[in-house]
Write a protein that holds these residues in place. Structure first.
Motif, PDB file in Angstrom:
ATOM      1  N   ARG A 359       0.806  -1.215   0.000  1.00  0.00           N
ATOM      2  CA  ARG A 359       0.000   0.000   0.000  1.00  0.00           C
ATOM      3  C   ARG A 359       0.846   1.275   0.000  1.00  0.00           C
ATOM      4  O   ARG A 359       0.298   2.378   0.000  1.00  0.00           O
ATOM      5  N   GLU A 360       2.147   1.123  -0.035  1.00  0.00           N
ATOM      6  CA  GLU A 360       3.022   2.289   0.106  1.00  0.00           C
ATOM      7  C   GLU A 360       2.799   3.323  -0.988  1.00  0.00           C
ATOM      8  O   GLU A 360       2.790   4.532  -0.737  1.00  0.00           O
ATOM      9  N   ALA A 361       2.608   2.868  -2.227  1.00  0.00           N
ATOM     10  CA  ALA A 361       2.457   3.795  -3.353  1.00  0.00           C
ATOM     11  C   ALA A 361       1.003   4.105  -3.685  1.00  0.00           C
ATOM     12  O   ALA A 361       0.736   4.821  -4.669  1.00  0.00           O
ATOM     13  N   ILE A 362       0.043   3.588  -2.918  1.00  0.00           N
ATOM     14  CA  ILE A 362      -1.375   3.808  -3.214  1.00  0.00           C
ATOM     15  C   ILE A 362      -1.784   5.182  -2.712  1.00  0.00           C
ATOM     16  O   ILE A 362      -1.600   5.508  -1.533  1.00  0.00           O
ATOM     17  N   GLY A 392     -20.395 -13.108 -22.692  1.00  0.00           N
ATOM     18  CA  GLY A 392     -20.585 -12.483 -21.387  1.00  0.00           C
ATOM     19  C   GLY A 392     -19.635 -13.000 -20.331  1.00  0.00           C
ATOM     20  O   GLY A 392     -18.990 -12.226 -19.612  1.00  0.00           O
ATOM     21  N   GLN A 393     -19.505 -14.339 -20.230  1.00  0.00           N
ATOM     22  CA  GLN A 393     -18.652 -14.917 -19.203  1.00  0.00           C
ATOM     23  C   GLN A 393     -17.192 -14.578 -19.452  1.00  0.00           C
ATOM     24  O   GLN A 393     -16.445 -14.239 -18.525  1.00  0.00           O
ATOM     25  N   ALA A 394     -16.783 -14.633 -20.729  1.00  0.00           N
ATOM     26  CA  ALA A 394     -15.391 -14.321 -21.046  1.00  0.00           C
ATOM     27  C   ALA A 394     -15.066 -12.870 -20.741  1.00  0.00           C
ATOM     28  O   ALA A 394     -14.003 -12.555 -20.199  1.00  0.00           O
ATOM     29  N   VAL A 395     -15.980 -11.965 -21.064  1.00  0.00           N
ATOM     30  CA  VAL A 395     -15.746 -10.544 -20.822  1.00  0.00           C
ATOM     31  C   VAL A 395     -15.630 -10.266 -19.328  1.00  0.00           C
ATOM     32  O   VAL A 395     -14.748  -9.525 -18.879  1.00  0.00           O
ATOM     33  N   SER A 396     -16.513 -10.861 -18.509  1.00  0.00           N
ATOM     34  CA  SER A 396     -16.482 -10.591 -17.075  1.00  0.00           C
ATOM     35  C   SER A 396     -15.203 -11.114 -16.431  1.00  0.00           C
ATOM     36  O   SER A 396     -14.574 -10.438 -15.610  1.00  0.00           O
ATOM     37  N   ILE A 397     -14.780 -12.336 -16.806  1.00  0.00           N
ATOM     38  CA  ILE A 397     -13.576 -12.921 -16.204  1.00  0.00           C
ATOM     39  C   ILE A 397     -12.320 -12.193 -16.683  1.00  0.00           C
ATOM     40  O   ILE A 397     -11.475 -11.766 -15.887  1.00  0.00           O
ATOM     41  N   LEU A 398     -12.192 -12.025 -18.012  1.00  0.00           N
ATOM     42  CA  LEU A 398     -11.018 -11.348 -18.541  1.00  0.00           C
ATOM     43  C   LEU A 398     -10.956  -9.896 -18.088  1.00  0.00           C
ATOM     44  O   LEU A 398      -9.885  -9.369 -17.791  1.00  0.00           O
ATOM     45  N   GLY A 399     -12.137  -9.246 -18.015  1.00  0.00           N
ATOM     46  CA  GLY A 399     -12.165  -7.856 -17.566  1.00  0.00           C
ATOM     47  C   GLY A 399     -11.660  -7.725 -16.144  1.00  0.00           C
ATOM     48  O   GLY A 399     -10.885  -6.811 -15.829  1.00  0.00           O
ATOM     49  N   ALA A 400     -12.082  -8.646 -15.278  1.00  0.00           N
ATOM     50  CA  ALA A 400     -11.632  -8.582 -13.887  1.00  0.00           C
ATOM     51  C   ALA A 400     -10.132  -8.808 -13.789  1.00  0.00           C
ATOM     52  O   ALA A 400      -9.426  -8.111 -13.045  1.00  0.00           O
ATOM     53  N   LEU A 401      -9.609  -9.787 -14.552  1.00  0.00           N
ATOM     54  CA  LEU A 401      -8.180 -10.060 -14.499  1.00  0.00           C
ATOM     55  C   LEU A 401      -7.359  -8.906 -15.057  1.00  0.00           C
ATOM     56  O   LEU A 401      -6.379  -8.456 -14.438  1.00  0.00           O
ATOM     57  N   VAL A 402      -7.767  -8.425 -16.238  1.00  0.00           N
ATOM     58  CA  VAL A 402      -6.996  -7.364 -16.895  1.00  0.00           C
ATOM     59  C   VAL A 402      -7.056  -6.074 -16.103  1.00  0.00           C
ATOM     60  O   VAL A 402      -6.031  -5.424 -15.840  1.00  0.00           O
ATOM     61  N   ILE A 403      -8.274  -5.673 -15.700  1.00  0.00           N
ATOM     62  CA  ILE A 403      -8.416  -4.414 -14.969  1.00  0.00           C
ATOM     63  C   ILE A 403      -7.732  -4.499 -13.604  1.00  0.00           C
ATOM     64  O   ILE A 403      -7.066  -3.556 -13.167  1.00  0.00           O
ATOM     65  N   GLY A 404      -7.867  -5.633 -12.922  1.00  0.00           N
ATOM     66  CA  GLY A 404      -7.213  -5.776 -11.627  1.00  0.00           C
ATOM     67  C   GLY A 404      -5.701  -5.701 -11.730  1.00  0.00           C
ATOM     68  O   GLY A 404      -5.046  -4.993 -10.950  1.00  0.00           O
ATOM     69  N   GLN A 405      -5.131  -6.419 -12.703  1.00  0.00           N
ATOM     70  CA  GLN A 405      -3.684  -6.396 -12.872  1.00  0.00           C
ATOM     71  C   GLN A 405      -3.197  -5.012 -13.279  1.00  0.00           C
ATOM     72  O   GLN A 405      -2.175  -4.519 -12.769  1.00  0.00           O
ATOM     73  N   VAL A 413      -4.675   0.644  -6.908  1.00  0.00           N
ATOM     74  CA  VAL A 413      -5.118  -0.213  -5.816  1.00  0.00           C
ATOM     75  C   VAL A 413      -3.983  -1.167  -5.480  1.00  0.00           C
ATOM     76  O   VAL A 413      -3.059  -1.383  -6.276  1.00  0.00           O
ATOM     77  N   SER A 414      -4.073  -1.757  -4.302  1.00  0.00           N
ATOM     78  CA  SER A 414      -3.037  -2.689  -3.855  1.00  0.00           C
ATOM     79  C   SER A 414      -3.437  -4.122  -4.185  1.00  0.00           C
ATOM     80  O   SER A 414      -4.622  -4.436  -4.345  1.00  0.00           O
ATOM     81  N   ALA A 415      -2.431  -4.985  -4.241  1.00  0.00           N
ATOM     82  CA  ALA A 415      -2.688  -6.397  -4.535  1.00  0.00           C
ATOM     83  C   ALA A 415      -3.539  -7.069  -3.464  1.00  0.00           C
ATOM     84  O   ALA A 415      -4.437  -7.858  -3.797  1.00  0.00           O
ATOM     85  N   PRO A 416      -3.318  -6.785  -2.152  1.00  0.00           N
ATOM     86  CA  PRO A 416      -4.204  -7.401  -1.151  1.00  0.00           C
ATOM     87  C   PRO A 416      -5.674  -7.023  -1.337  1.00  0.00           C
ATOM     88  O   PRO A 416      -6.551  -7.853  -1.102  1.00  0.00           O
ATOM     89  N   MET A 417      -5.947  -5.801  -1.775  1.00  0.00           N
ATOM     90  CA  MET A 417      -7.341  -5.395  -1.981  1.00  0.00           C
ATOM     91  C   MET A 417      -7.968  -6.170  -3.135  1.00  0.00           C
ATOM     92  O   MET A 417      -9.141  -6.550  -3.071  1.00  0.00           O
ATOM     93  N   VAL A 418      -7.188  -6.436  -4.186  1.00  0.00           N
ATOM     94  CA  VAL A 418      -7.702  -7.227  -5.299  1.00  0.00           C
ATOM     95  C   VAL A 418      -8.065  -8.628  -4.819  1.00  0.00           C
ATOM     96  O   VAL A 418      -9.098  -9.188  -5.198  1.00  0.00           O
ATOM     97  N   ILE A 419      -7.225  -9.200  -3.951  1.00  0.00           N
ATOM     98  CA  ILE A 419      -7.511 -10.526  -3.411  1.00  0.00           C
ATOM     99  C   ILE A 419      -8.780 -10.503  -2.564  1.00  0.00           C
ATOM    100  O   ILE A 419      -9.632 -11.392  -2.668  1.00  0.00           O
ATOM    101  N   VAL A 420      -8.931  -9.486  -1.719  1.00  0.00           N
ATOM    102  CA  VAL A 420     -10.109  -9.387  -0.852  1.00  0.00           C
ATOM    103  C   VAL A 420     -11.381  -9.262  -1.680  1.00  0.00           C
ATOM    104  O   VAL A 420     -12.395  -9.944  -1.421  1.00  0.00           O
TER     105      VAL A 420
END
Length: 533
Positions: A359-362, A392-405, A413-420
């Motif tokens: 979270r240091e750079a957030i 629909g399913q591909a867009v939701s899963i890929l969107g979450a992975l791409v946007i989160g990364q 955002v921080s990596a722990p927040m993405v996990i939560v």
């Protein structure tokens, strides 16, 4: 032009007023604001003129003039697409013609509809009843010299066949689901509950749509007070149209301001049959595959059909996982916010250093960070539902992975927040009832705000508020937390865990107080008879 548009198909909107103003004064007169009509005329031409005026500019209404005998003419009126056309020739025209051809000279107009092989027939001289019959999938026959119209129920048209439910899939259990046809749905219940005690009360709701609604219950199991209460609430609905059970749900629920669902909807006949056997009432609406069940409890919303089709060891493990992840879906983001903001000393040193480094750079506090991710996840989930299934399913899963990364790499955002947030989303999918899952998703945000302001004290405040609200909530007079609050030992056999079927000897007392016992006293084990395990 304005008057022409206003009067076009006017009966469909205001049937009584429209007939009153369109038909001649000889046929209709007004009294007390309700159309008081003369009888259907013996003059076929006059009847033809009347019915064509009522259905003016309605291109789907079919008028077929027929020569029944050498001296007698008739007129068939029906709406194309909502009747079985093949029944008109074989089961209506042929018997009517044969009946008139065999008439005696002193009685040239017998009640020929009695010869028709269609099961539901009627005759009426009431114009309003005749017009309503045309609108409700009847073929209406006017005959020269007869002062009554013959009504033949030939309901048909294209409807979806019985298929596997789309919203309540199971690994083990029946694969049939309700359709948009009311009578097919009630027949699916009759297939499962073969007793004359299963009662169906029909009613029509909606001044314009005139939607067929059926209330089902099992006599001597469902409480009379519950039956009368549901019936009274349904009859009190005053609306122009009912298109889905959601319309009725909002009309008859006890507390409309509560976010928690107070009726259960399902498209599984086995679920409805099981609830009827426990003393509840089901409501079917023509045009939708979903049936309503009342009353409901919170524990009922956490149960799935598979809980009773698998052995109780398996069912209990799945139910415990479901209850645990319900708490995760409601409290995990708030707990992360509270710990990282106010209570860092609760975490091990290595873990808090790892979280602090992430979270240091957030640039945002944990609360804002959580809101950004939660709202983004909800948007992706909604987009995945609305898009075609193939993408629909591909867009939701890929969107979450791409946007989160991308968000982590950009330092938003921080990596722990993405996990939560990911764990929270997965946890919400374990709730079997969509209406309850949406409620949990909604309540998550105010609890996050309380956690961001007061820390763990805020979570406790939110939890107490939810519990107090649940203990005060009722569904048709039944406490929403029945079994726990108020506490009933017999109900505890099927709340947090399920005992074997042969140990569940009684129905829930809140739903069937007058007829609790549902199984015998013993079970057979080989050559031994025992009640124990």
């Amino acid at each position: 032009m304005g008057q022409l548009f206003f009067f076009s198909c006017g009966y469909i909107i205001f049937p009584e007023w429209y007939i009153l103003h369109l038909v001649n004064d000889e046929q209709l007169t007004a009294g007390s604001g309700v159309a008081v009509k003369e009888k259907v005329s013996r003059d076929l031409a006059k009847n033809t003129k009347t019915v064509k005026k009522v259905f003016q500019d309605c291109s789907d209404v079919i008028y077929r003039e027929v020569q029944l005998t050498d001296y007698i003419k008739g007129l068939l009126v029906y709406i194309e697409g909502i009747i079985k056309v093949e029944d008109v020739q074989e089961h209506i025209l042929r018997p009517v013609i044969q009946g008139l051809a065999g008439a005696l000279p002193d009685n040239p107009y017998p009640l020929s509809f009695k010869r028709v092989s269609i099961s539901q027939t009627d005759a009426s001289s009431d114009w309003e009843k005749v017009i309503n019959a045309v609108l409700t999938s009847n073929v209406v026959v006017f005959i020269q010299g007869m002062d009554e119209a013959l009504l033949f129920n030939a309901k048909g048209g294209s409807r979806r066949s019985v298929q596997e439910p789309q919203t309540e899939a199971v690994i083990r259990g029946p694969r049939e689901g309700f359709t948009e046809s009311l009578r097919i749905n009630t027949a699916l219940i009759r297939f499962k509950i073969k007793t004359e005690k299963l009662k169906l009360i029909d009613m029509v709701i909606g001044k314009v749509t005139k939607t067929d609604v059926a209330m089902a219950y099992i006599e001597n199991i469902a409480e009379d007070q519950l039956i009368n209460d549901v019936k009274k609430r349904l009859e009190a609905i005053d609306i122009d149209g009912i298109l889905e059970t959601g319309y009725i749900e909002e009309w008859i629920e006890d507390n409309p301001s509560s976010p928690f669902p107070q009726l259960q909807y399902t498209e599984r006949p086995d679920t409805v049959a099981a609830q009827l056997l426990e003393g509840r009432v089901a409501i079917f609406v023509d045009g939708t595959p979903f049936a309503l069940i009342a009353p409901v409890t919170l524990w009922q919303m956490l149960q799935a059909s598979e809980d009773y089709y698998e052995r109780f060891f398996i069912s209990n493990m799945i139910r415990w996982i479901r209850i645990f992840f319900l708490c995760v879906a409601l409290f995990l983001p708030a707990l992360y916010i509270a710990v990282t903001t106010f209570h860092q000393d609760m975490l091990p040193s290595t873990l808090i250093l790892s979280v602090a480094a992430a979270r240091e750079a957030i640039p945002f506090p944990a609360l804002v960070e959580a809101f950004i991710m939660e709202i983004s996840f909800e948007a992706l989930r909604e987009a995945g539902i609305r898009l075609p299934k193939t993408v629909g399913q591909a867009v939701s899963i890929l969107g979450a992975l791409v946007i989160g990364q991308a968000a982590v790499q950009a330092g938003i955002v921080s990596a722990p927040m993405v996990i939560v947030v990911s764990l929270t989303g997965i946890a919400s999918f374990t709730i079997p009832r969509f209406s309850l899952a949406v409620t949990i998703r909604m309540l998550r945000f105010p609890i996050m705000i309380l956690a961001g302001i007061f820390g763990l004290f805020g979570i406790v405040i939110g939890m107490v508020w939810v519990i107090v609200h649940l203990t005060q909530l009722k569904s048709f007079g039944v406490p929403y937390m029945a079994g726990v609050a108020p506490y009933r030992p017999d109900d505890m056999k099927d709340i947090f865990s399920r005992v074997p079927i042969w140990k569940m000897k009684k129905r829930p007392p809140a739903d069937a107080p007058d007829n609790l016992r549902r199984i015998g006293k013993t079970r057979q084990l080989g050559n031994d008879t025992t009640e124990g395990w």
